[in-house]
Structure formats: C-alpha cells, structure tokens
Design a protein around this motif. Structure first.
Motif, PDB file in Angstrom:
ATOM      1  N   ALA A   4       0.840  -1.200   0.000  1.00  0.00           N
ATOM      2  CA  ALA A   4       0.000   0.000   0.000  1.00  0.00           C
ATOM      3  C   ALA A   4       0.867   1.240   0.000  1.00  0.00           C
ATOM      4  O   ALA A   4       2.040   1.198   0.365  1.00  0.00           O
ATOM      5  CB  ALA A   4      -0.905  -0.004   1.227  1.00  0.00           C
ATOM      6  N   GLU A   5       0.268   2.323  -0.395  1.00  0.00           N
ATOM      7  CA  GLU A   5       0.945   3.605  -0.379  1.00  0.00           C
ATOM      8  C   GLU A   5       0.311   4.435   0.726  1.00  0.00           C
ATOM      9  O   GLU A   5      -0.911   4.462   0.871  1.00  0.00           O
ATOM     10  CB  GLU A   5       0.736   4.280  -1.731  1.00  0.00           C
ATOM     11  N   ALA A   6       1.139   5.104   1.523  1.00  0.00           N
ATOM     12  CA  ALA A   6       0.631   5.935   2.613  1.00  0.00           C
ATOM     13  C   ALA A   6       1.234   7.327   2.505  1.00  0.00           C
ATOM     14  O   ALA A   6       2.432   7.478   2.257  1.00  0.00           O
ATOM     15  CB  ALA A   6       0.978   5.328   3.963  1.00  0.00           C
ATOM     16  N   ASP A   7       0.408   8.334   2.696  1.00  0.00           N
ATOM     17  CA  ASP A   7       0.869   9.714   2.691  1.00  0.00           C
ATOM     18  C   ASP A   7       1.267  10.067   4.123  1.00  0.00           C
ATOM     19  O   ASP A   7       0.414  10.352   4.968  1.00  0.00           O
ATOM     20  CB  ASP A   7      -0.247  10.625   2.190  1.00  0.00           C
ATOM     21  N   LEU A   8       2.576  10.023   4.412  1.00  0.00           N
ATOM     22  CA  LEU A   8       3.045  10.241   5.777  1.00  0.00           C
ATOM     23  C   LEU A   8       2.802  11.677   6.238  1.00  0.00           C
ATOM     24  O   LEU A   8       2.582  11.918   7.427  1.00  0.00           O
ATOM     25  CB  LEU A   8       4.521   9.875   5.897  1.00  0.00           C
ATOM     26  N   ASN A   9       2.820  12.626   5.306  1.00  0.00           N
ATOM     27  CA  ASN A   9       2.518  14.014   5.681  1.00  0.00           C
ATOM     28  C   ASN A   9       1.071  14.140   6.133  1.00  0.00           C
ATOM     29  O   ASN A   9       0.772  14.823   7.114  1.00  0.00           O
ATOM     30  CB  ASN A   9       2.792  14.966   4.515  1.00  0.00           C
ATOM     31  N   LEU A  10       0.158  13.477   5.430  1.00  0.00           N
ATOM     32  CA  LEU A  10      -1.247  13.504   5.828  1.00  0.00           C
ATOM     33  C   LEU A  10      -1.428  12.825   7.187  1.00  0.00           C
ATOM     34  O   LEU A  10      -2.179  13.312   8.035  1.00  0.00           O
ATOM     35  CB  LEU A  10      -2.117  12.828   4.775  1.00  0.00           C
ATOM     36  N   CYS A  11      -0.728  11.715   7.400  1.00  0.00           N
ATOM     37  CA  CYS A  11      -0.796  11.039   8.711  1.00  0.00           C
ATOM     38  C   CYS A  11      -0.357  11.988   9.816  1.00  0.00           C
ATOM     39  O   CYS A  11      -0.989  12.066  10.870  1.00  0.00           O
ATOM     40  CB  CYS A  11       0.087   9.794   8.711  1.00  0.00           C
ATOM     41  N   ARG A  12       0.703  12.730   9.596  1.00  0.00           N
ATOM     42  CA  ARG A  12       1.205  13.677  10.596  1.00  0.00           C
ATOM     43  C   ARG A  12       0.199  14.802  10.828  1.00  0.00           C
ATOM     44  O   ARG A  12      -0.058  15.208  11.950  1.00  0.00           O
ATOM     45  CB  ARG A  12       2.545  14.249  10.131  1.00  0.00           C
ATOM     46  N   GLN A  13      -0.401  15.310   9.756  1.00  0.00           N
ATOM     47  CA  GLN A  13      -1.388  16.387   9.897  1.00  0.00           C
ATOM     48  C   GLN A  13      -2.588  15.920  10.705  1.00  0.00           C
ATOM     49  O   GLN A  13      -3.081  16.643  11.578  1.00  0.00           O
ATOM     50  CB  GLN A  13      -1.845  16.871   8.522  1.00  0.00           C
ATOM     51  N   VAL A  14      -3.065  14.718  10.445  1.00  0.00           N
ATOM     52  CA  VAL A  14      -4.200  14.185  11.201  1.00  0.00           C
ATOM     53  C   VAL A  14      -3.807  14.002  12.658  1.00  0.00           C
ATOM     54  O   VAL A  14      -4.552  14.373  13.570  1.00  0.00           O
ATOM     55  CB  VAL A  14      -4.691  12.858  10.587  1.00  0.00           C
ATOM     56  N   LYS A  15      -2.618  13.455  12.886  1.00  0.00           N
ATOM     57  CA  LYS A  15      -2.141  13.245  14.256  1.00  0.00           C
ATOM     58  C   LYS A  15      -2.057  14.575  15.000  1.00  0.00           C
ATOM     59  O   LYS A  15      -2.471  14.685  16.146  1.00  0.00           O
ATOM     60  CB  LYS A  15      -0.774  12.563  14.210  1.00  0.00           C
ATOM     61  N   ASP A  16      -1.525  15.608  14.335  1.00  0.00           N
ATOM     62  CA  ASP A  16      -1.394  16.920  14.971  1.00  0.00           C
ATOM     63  C   ASP A  16      -2.749  17.584  15.190  1.00  0.00           C
ATOM     64  O   ASP A  16      -2.950  18.290  16.174  1.00  0.00           O
ATOM     65  CB  ASP A  16      -0.517  17.835  14.119  1.00  0.00           C
ATOM     66  N   THR A  17      -3.693  17.374  14.290  1.00  0.00           N
ATOM     67  CA  THR A  17      -5.007  18.002  14.395  1.00  0.00           C
ATOM     68  C   THR A  17      -5.862  17.345  15.466  1.00  0.00           C
ATOM     69  O   THR A  17      -6.515  18.020  16.257  1.00  0.00           O
ATOM     70  CB  THR A  17      -5.734  17.936  13.045  1.00  0.00           C
ATOM     71  N   TRP A  18      -5.866  16.022  15.495  1.00  0.00           N
ATOM     72  CA  TRP A  18      -6.742  15.307  16.415  1.00  0.00           C
ATOM     73  C   TRP A  18      -6.151  15.182  17.809  1.00  0.00           C
ATOM     74  O   TRP A  18      -6.869  14.898  18.748  1.00  0.00           O
ATOM     75  CB  TRP A  18      -7.075  13.929  15.868  1.00  0.00           C
ATOM     76  N   VAL A  19      -4.881  15.401  17.979  1.00  0.00           N
ATOM     77  CA  VAL A  19      -4.172  15.395  19.265  1.00  0.00           C
ATOM     78  C   VAL A  19      -4.551  14.228  20.184  1.00  0.00           C
ATOM     79  O   VAL A  19      -4.843  14.438  21.345  1.00  0.00           O
ATOM     80  CB  VAL A  19      -4.368  16.730  20.021  1.00  0.00           C
ATOM     81  N   PHE A  20      -4.544  13.029  19.635  1.00  0.00           N
ATOM     82  CA  PHE A  20      -4.898  11.864  20.454  1.00  0.00           C
ATOM     83  C   PHE A  20      -3.956  11.681  21.639  1.00  0.00           C
ATOM     84  O   PHE A  20      -4.378  11.314  22.723  1.00  0.00           O
ATOM     85  CB  PHE A  20      -4.872  10.581  19.623  1.00  0.00           C
ATOM     86  N   GLN A  21      -2.676  11.925  21.444  1.00  0.00           N
ATOM     87  CA  GLN A  21      -1.713  11.679  22.518  1.00  0.00           C
ATOM     88  C   GLN A  21      -1.948  12.591  23.714  1.00  0.00           C
ATOM     89  O   GLN A  21      -1.845  12.174  24.851  1.00  0.00           O
ATOM     90  CB  GLN A  21      -0.276  11.853  22.016  1.00  0.00           C
ATOM     91  N   MET A  22      -2.279  13.872  23.446  1.00  0.00           N
ATOM     92  CA  MET A  22      -2.470  14.813  24.549  1.00  0.00           C
ATOM     93  C   MET A  22      -3.801  14.603  25.252  1.00  0.00           C
ATOM     94  O   MET A  22      -3.929  14.886  26.434  1.00  0.00           O
ATOM     95  CB  MET A  22      -2.379  16.250  24.044  1.00  0.00           C
ATOM     96  N   THR A  23      -4.808  14.137  24.535  1.00  0.00           N
ATOM     97  CA  THR A  23      -6.129  14.017  25.131  1.00  0.00           C
ATOM     98  C   THR A  23      -6.480  12.583  25.512  1.00  0.00           C
ATOM     99  O   THR A  23      -7.594  12.322  25.930  1.00  0.00           O
ATOM    100  CB  THR A  23      -7.209  14.530  24.166  1.00  0.00           C
ATOM    101  N   ALA A  24      -5.534  11.672  25.364  1.00  0.00           N
ATOM    102  CA  ALA A  24      -5.812  10.261  25.645  1.00  0.00           C
ATOM    103  C   ALA A  24      -6.125  10.082  27.129  1.00  0.00           C
ATOM    104  O   ALA A  24      -5.360  10.493  27.994  1.00  0.00           O
ATOM    105  CB  ALA A  24      -4.621   9.403  25.246  1.00  0.00           C
ATOM    106  N   ARG A  25      -7.271   9.495  27.389  1.00  0.00           N
ATOM    107  CA  ARG A  25      -7.683   9.178  28.761  1.00  0.00           C
ATOM    108  C   ARG A  25      -8.013   7.684  28.781  1.00  0.00           C
ATOM    109  O   ARG A  25      -9.177   7.297  28.859  1.00  0.00           O
ATOM    110  CB  ARG A  25      -8.881  10.032  29.153  1.00  0.00           C
ATOM    111  N   HIS A  26      -6.974   6.875  28.689  1.00  0.00           N
ATOM    112  CA  HIS A  26      -7.161   5.439  28.520  1.00  0.00           C
ATOM    113  C   HIS A  26      -7.945   4.798  29.658  1.00  0.00           C
ATOM    114  O   HIS A  26      -8.764   3.908  29.423  1.00  0.00           O
ATOM    115  CB  HIS A  26      -5.806   4.752  28.336  1.00  0.00           C
TER     116      HIS A  26
END
Length: 72
Positions: free
Chosen positions: A22-44
């Motif tokens: 498969a082909e993955a757009d790593l820049n898009l992955c980074r943008q989504v990660k930065d926008t959705w901020v899962f790491q900062m808001t994770a309340r596992h």
C-alpha cells in the motif's frame, strides 16, 4: 474485497500467507495526528471504564431528550 479510492482490489486469503502493498501519505498522517491530538487528550483509564460499562449485561444508555421543541 478491499476498496481503495473507489477501486476494487482483491483481498488477501484468511487461511494462507500473503502480502499487501500500500501507499501511505506520511505528511497527511502527521497532519491528522497533529489536528486530532490523540496523545495529549488520551484518557485510557476513562475509555476502559466506558467500554467495560458498555459491554456489561445491565448497560443502560444515557438518553438526553430535546426539551426545547427546536429538534424533530
């Protein structure tokens, strides 16, 4: 069958070894990660409790009704 960009591709066997390329757009992955901020808001711990409550046999969902008369 897997669908990618509305193009059908054959899926892999469930019983035999295979490889998917498969082909993955790593820049898009980074943008989504930065926008959705899962790491900062994770309340596992909270998510684990919500999931445990949801799968329990006596689970009753919270239903909030619109009393303003503006909704349908």
């Amino acid at each position: 069958m897997l669908l990618t960009n509305n193009v059908g591709v054959l899926g892999l066997s469930r019983t035999r070894d295979g490889i998917a390329i498969a082909e993955a757009d790593l820049n898009l992955c980074r943008q989504v990660k930065d926008t959705w901020v899962f790491q900062m808001t994770a309340r596992h711990a909270d998510y684990a409790k919500f999931l445990a409550d949801y799968v329990s046999p006596d689970f009753k969902p919270q239903v909030i009704k619109d009393t303003t008369g503006l909704g349908n």
